[in-house]
Every structure is written in structure tokens, then in C-alpha cells.
Design an enzyme around this catalytic site. Structure first.
Site, short mmCIF file in Angstrom:
data_model
loop_
_atom_site.label_atom_id
_atom_site.label_comp_id
_atom_site.label_asym_id
_atom_site.label_seq_id
_atom_site.Cartn_x
_atom_site.Cartn_y
_atom_site.Cartn_z
N VAL A 13 0.84 -1.21 0.00
CA VAL A 13 0.00 0.00 0.00
C VAL A 13 0.88 1.25 0.00
O VAL A 13 0.66 2.19 -0.79
CB VAL A 13 -0.97 0.00 1.21
N LYS A 104 -7.88 -0.88 8.90
CA LYS A 104 -9.23 -1.21 9.40
C LYS A 104 -9.19 -1.89 10.76
O LYS A 104 -10.10 -1.72 11.57
CB LYS A 104 -9.99 -2.08 8.40
N GLU A 128 -10.67 6.43 4.43
CA GLU A 128 -11.49 5.88 3.34
C GLU A 128 -11.00 4.51 2.89
O GLU A 128 -11.79 3.63 2.55
CB GLU A 128 -11.46 6.86 2.15
N ILE A 135 -13.10 1.54 -3.41
CA ILE A 135 -14.52 1.92 -3.51
C ILE A 135 -14.83 3.02 -2.50
O ILE A 135 -14.58 2.85 -1.30
CB ILE A 135 -15.45 0.72 -3.19
N GLU A 189 -3.44 -15.26 2.32
CA GLU A 189 -2.25 -15.20 3.18
C GLU A 189 -1.86 -16.62 3.60
O GLU A 189 -2.71 -17.52 3.63
CB GLU A 189 -2.59 -14.43 4.46
N ASP A 200 -11.88 -10.16 9.40
CA ASP A 200 -11.60 -8.97 8.57
C ASP A 200 -12.92 -8.33 8.13
O ASP A 200 -13.08 -7.11 8.22
CB ASP A 200 -10.77 -9.41 7.35
N LYS A 204 -14.59 -4.55 9.16
CA LYS A 204 -15.08 -3.58 8.16
C LYS A 204 -16.55 -3.26 8.41
O LYS A 204 -16.97 -2.10 8.29
CB LYS A 204 -14.85 -4.14 6.75
#
Ligand code: HSE
Length: 428
Positions: A13, A104, A128, A135, A189, A200, A204
Site C-alpha cells: 500500500v 481497518k 477511506e 470503492i 495469506e 476482517d 469492516k
């Protein structure tokens, strides 16, 4: 005029953020009056190979080089996980630096403390990229749709499990085989538990529900079931009754009560979420004024995630230019969250039963006693003396379902209850 930025972490990232910030610097300067320049990057190991060729960016292992640099006004955190990301973000906010994060795990659990610290220090935190990668979800829920009472948020927010379930549907293979292949291809992973066990997606959903329902929601209020127990047989039966299996993160608010569930769900092929395949993410939102909306796109990856991070950066730069903090409004409302009170849904059940006269009648009697009506029943003989029965119920409340399941477990001719999954309504 240049605006200096400190980047924490330079993995997939972080590398995307460096690349996109460089690519869009001129446009961002034209929009905001400031040219973003990443001057320092905090890494653990200076010698490690980076996903992007670094130019003027200075690598450092010393936090102080970034947090004590007065010219750095914005920190972008791409380390992930709780620590050291949490301490670094809190220190950055206390040093009056704006923070953008894609984290997150951290926002789902410590979001309130982080937002409060930002508020106390007159700076902003944007996140975001924490849900749904590229998205736009946070900003539409927080701004564009604020005039609505949101009743439903339903999404496919984990790409790894969506990839696995899509491959199981396409190939007829079982979970373990598809997971192994996904790991070999780098889609999953080596320790896939946070994805395949649904955590996960639950993190979210916690973030989406907090903003969408404008209420304090805790991660431990989400009821979570992962996809490990979904079998090739379930996928095939689902198809036979016109559905695909998806890991749905679903939040709803009915009469002031919020319920939050992450679980494998049979989604009718006519539902827009049924067509979200591979590693894509999507969120279905129902608002009282807007009606139904669907957001779709890439939920992870270097540039898709960087797209959201750099979008936040532009917002921060605009706010700096305008002289406003751009703080996220703190959510102070406490609403009732009771995920066991989720609304009645149809359910799919797969059972092994003795293949002998009278068994169906007993099962029908158990459902009748629990006030559960059956919509579809399929029976297949699977071995000598044993049959597999698939039942789709009409809408059943969690309490009714539990009572029927307890009675089925106690019934001698029922050998095993293999699967119980809700079935989504066709129109969302
Ligand atoms: N592990 C996540 C997924 C990606 O599979 O969707 C980052 O949120």
C-alpha cells in the site's frame, strides 16, 4: 507551495501511495494550491527491497525524524495492525499532524479514541481506504447519504473469501483445495484465518455500521461465522435452488435496534451481490430517501488502496488551504445493538438422516412444533440406509430457528446437521 508528508511503512500500500502521489502531484497542486511531497518514510529495515524506486524520499527507522519534523503536516500510515500503528498515530495527532490511514483493524477497535485525540488536537483523521479499498464507501455514508435513515448495509467486503467462494462455485472444488491454490497464487495469506474466519469482514462491518447507522458499534457485537465449513455439496445445492454462497457482512436497523452479522449466506442469482465475483468487493445500501444503492470495485491492492488514501490526502490539503480542521464528526450516539434480534430470514439446512419410512414426517413435525414453515425440500440417497436432506425454510426468526435446531439435534433419525445458512431475499 510544497506540503511535506511523512509515510509510515513502504509495503504494497505504501509503495502505491508513493507512486500515485508522484503521478498526481501537479493535479493536486492545481486543485489544492499545495504540491504533496513525501519527504520521509519510516521503515523497519533500511536494506529491504521496496515495491517502488525511491527518489528524494528519505528512508528512516527513527520515528522522531518524522514526528519531530515541524515541516511535516500530514502522516500517512500504511503499516497495518494495532501496534505500533496505534501509538504512532496517537503521537502524530498529539504533534498536531493530520493522519490518513488504511488500517481497518485499528479503526474498527480504537476508532473512537483516535478520532477523539484528533478532535482534541484540532487535526483530522481520514480512513477511506480502511473499507473496500478503492470503492468510495466512508465518504458517501458520512456525507452524501447523511440525509437518509440507513436501514440496511449488506456487503461483500473481503476479497480473499469472495475469491475462494467464487472458485468453489466455478469449479465444484472443496474449500481446502481452493484455499491451497489461492495461497499458492498469492490471493490468500499463509495464515488465512482473519479472512476465512470472517474477522476482517467483521472489522469492516463495524466501521461501516458506526458511520452508516450513526451509532457507537463494537466489534464484539458482530456475530461472525467464517467460510471454513462451506462444502462443495453446499455450493452445489445452493446452485440447484438458484443461489450462490457469499460471505455477507450484513447490518440492519429496525425500530432503533441494530443487528450485525458476518456469515456465509445463500444469495439468489437475481440479487446484484450474486454477480460480485473473484476478489471484488461490493456494498448494497438501503436509505429511506435514496432507495437502494450498490457500490462495487476493487477492495484491495496497491494502487486501488492508494486511490482512496491519496483521495483523503487531497481532502486534507484542501482543508489546510481553507484553514479548517476537517475533523471527522465524533459519533456520540448510543443505540441498542442486538445481533440476535436480526430480522426473520429464510434458512438453508443440510442434514444427514436415516433413510427409512417416517423420517420426513418426524422432521416436518419438528419444524411445525417450532412454528417454522418449509419452502423447499430436496432429498438425495447418499449411502445405504442414509440420505441427505436439504430444506429451505420460509422466513424464520433466530429464536424459532434455534428451537427447531435443538429439536433436530435431539431426534434420533437425524444423524448430523451439516450446514445452516440464511438465504438472502432476491431484491436485497
Ligand atoms: N484481506 C483483505 C481481503 C484485504 O481479502 O479483502 C484488505 O482489506
Amino acid at each position: 507551495m510544497d506540503l511535506q508528508i511523512g509515510l509510515l511503512g513502504c509495503g504494497t500500500v505504501g509503495g502505491g501511495v508513493v507512486e500515485l502521489t508522484r503521478r498526481r502531484a501537479e493535479k493536486i497542486e492545481a486543485i489544492t494550491g499545495r504540491r504533496p511531497v513525501i519527504t520521509h518514510i519510516l521503515v523497519r529495515d533500511l536494506a529491504k527491497q521496496r515495491p517502488v524506486a525511491l527518489e528524494h524520499e528519505q528512508l528512516t527507522t527513527r520515528v522522531a525524524d518524522i514526528l519531530e519534523e515541524p515541516n511535516i503536516q500530514v502522516i500517512i500510515e500504511t503499516i497495518g495492525g494495532i501496534e505500533p500503528a496505534k501509538s504512532l498515530i496517537l503521537s502524530a495527532l498529539k504533534a498536531k499532524k493530520h493522519v490518513i490511514t488504511a488500517n481497518k483493524d485499528l479503526i474498527a477497535v480504537h476508532g473512537a479514541e483516535i478520532l477523539e485525540t484528533a478532535e482534541q488536537n484540532g487535526v483530522s483523521v481520514f480512513f477511506e481506504a480502511a473499507v473496500g479499498g478503492a470503492i468510495p464507501l466512508i465518504r458517501p455514508l458520512k456525507e452524501s447519504l447523511t440525509a437518509n435513515a440507513i436501514s440496511d448495509l449488506k456487503g461483500i467486503v473481503n476479497g480473499t473469501t469472495n475469491y475462494i467462494l467464487s472458485k468453489m462455485t466455478e469449479t465444484g472444488a472443496d474449500f481446502d483445495d481452493v484455499l491451497k491454490e489461492a495461497q499458492e497464487l498469492g490471493y490468500a495469506e499463509s495464515d488465512p484465518s482473519s479472512d476465512v474466519d470472517g474477522l476482517d469482514a467483521a472489522r469492516k462491518l463495524t466501521i461501516l455500521a458506526t458511520i452508516g447507522f450513526h451509532a457507537k458499534v463494537r466489534l464484539d457485537e458482530v456475530i461472525v461465522t467464517g467460510i471454513r465449513a462451506v462444502t462443495a455439496a453446499d455450493v452445489a445445492y445452493a446452485s440447484e435452488i438458484g443461489c450462490v454462497i457469499k460471505l455477507l457482512a450484513a447490518g440492519s436497523e429496525r425500530d432503533g435496534v441494530i443487528s450485525l452479522n458476518v456469515r456465509p449466506t445463500l444469495v439468489p442469482k437475481a440479487h446484484p451481490l450474486a454477480h460480485v465475483s473473484d476478489a471484488y468487493n461490493a456494498l448494497f445500501v438501503r436509505g429511506d430517501a435514496a432507495g437502494d444503492l450498490m457500490f462495487f470495485g476493487r477492495g484491495a491492492g496497491s494502487l486501488p488502496t492508494a486511490s482512496a488514501v491519496v483521495g483523503d490526502l487531497i481532502e486534507v490539503l484542501r482543508n489546510i488551504e481553507l484553514g479548517v480542521s476537517g475533523n471527522e464528526p465524533l459519533i456520540r450516539l448510543q443505540k441498542v445493538v442486538n445481533s440476535k434480534l436480526s430480522e426473520p430470514l429464510k434458512h438453508y439446512l443440510r442434514l444427514s438422516v436415516e433413510d427409512k419410512p417416517g423420517v420426513f414426517a418426524k422432521i416436518a413435525g419438528i419444524f411445525g412444533d417450532s412454528d417454522v414453515s418449509m419452502e423447499t425440500v430436496l432429498q438425495k440417497r447418499v449411502k445405504q440406509g442414509g440420505a441427505e436432506v436439504v430444506i429451505v425454510t420460509h422466513e424464520v426468526s433466530p429464536v424459532q430457528l434455534e428451537s427447531a435446531l435443538l429439536a433436530l439435534q435431539a431426534e434420533q433419525s437425524v444423524q448430523e446437521i451439516h450446514s445452516v445458512m440464511p438465504v438472502e431475499v432476491a431484491g436485497g
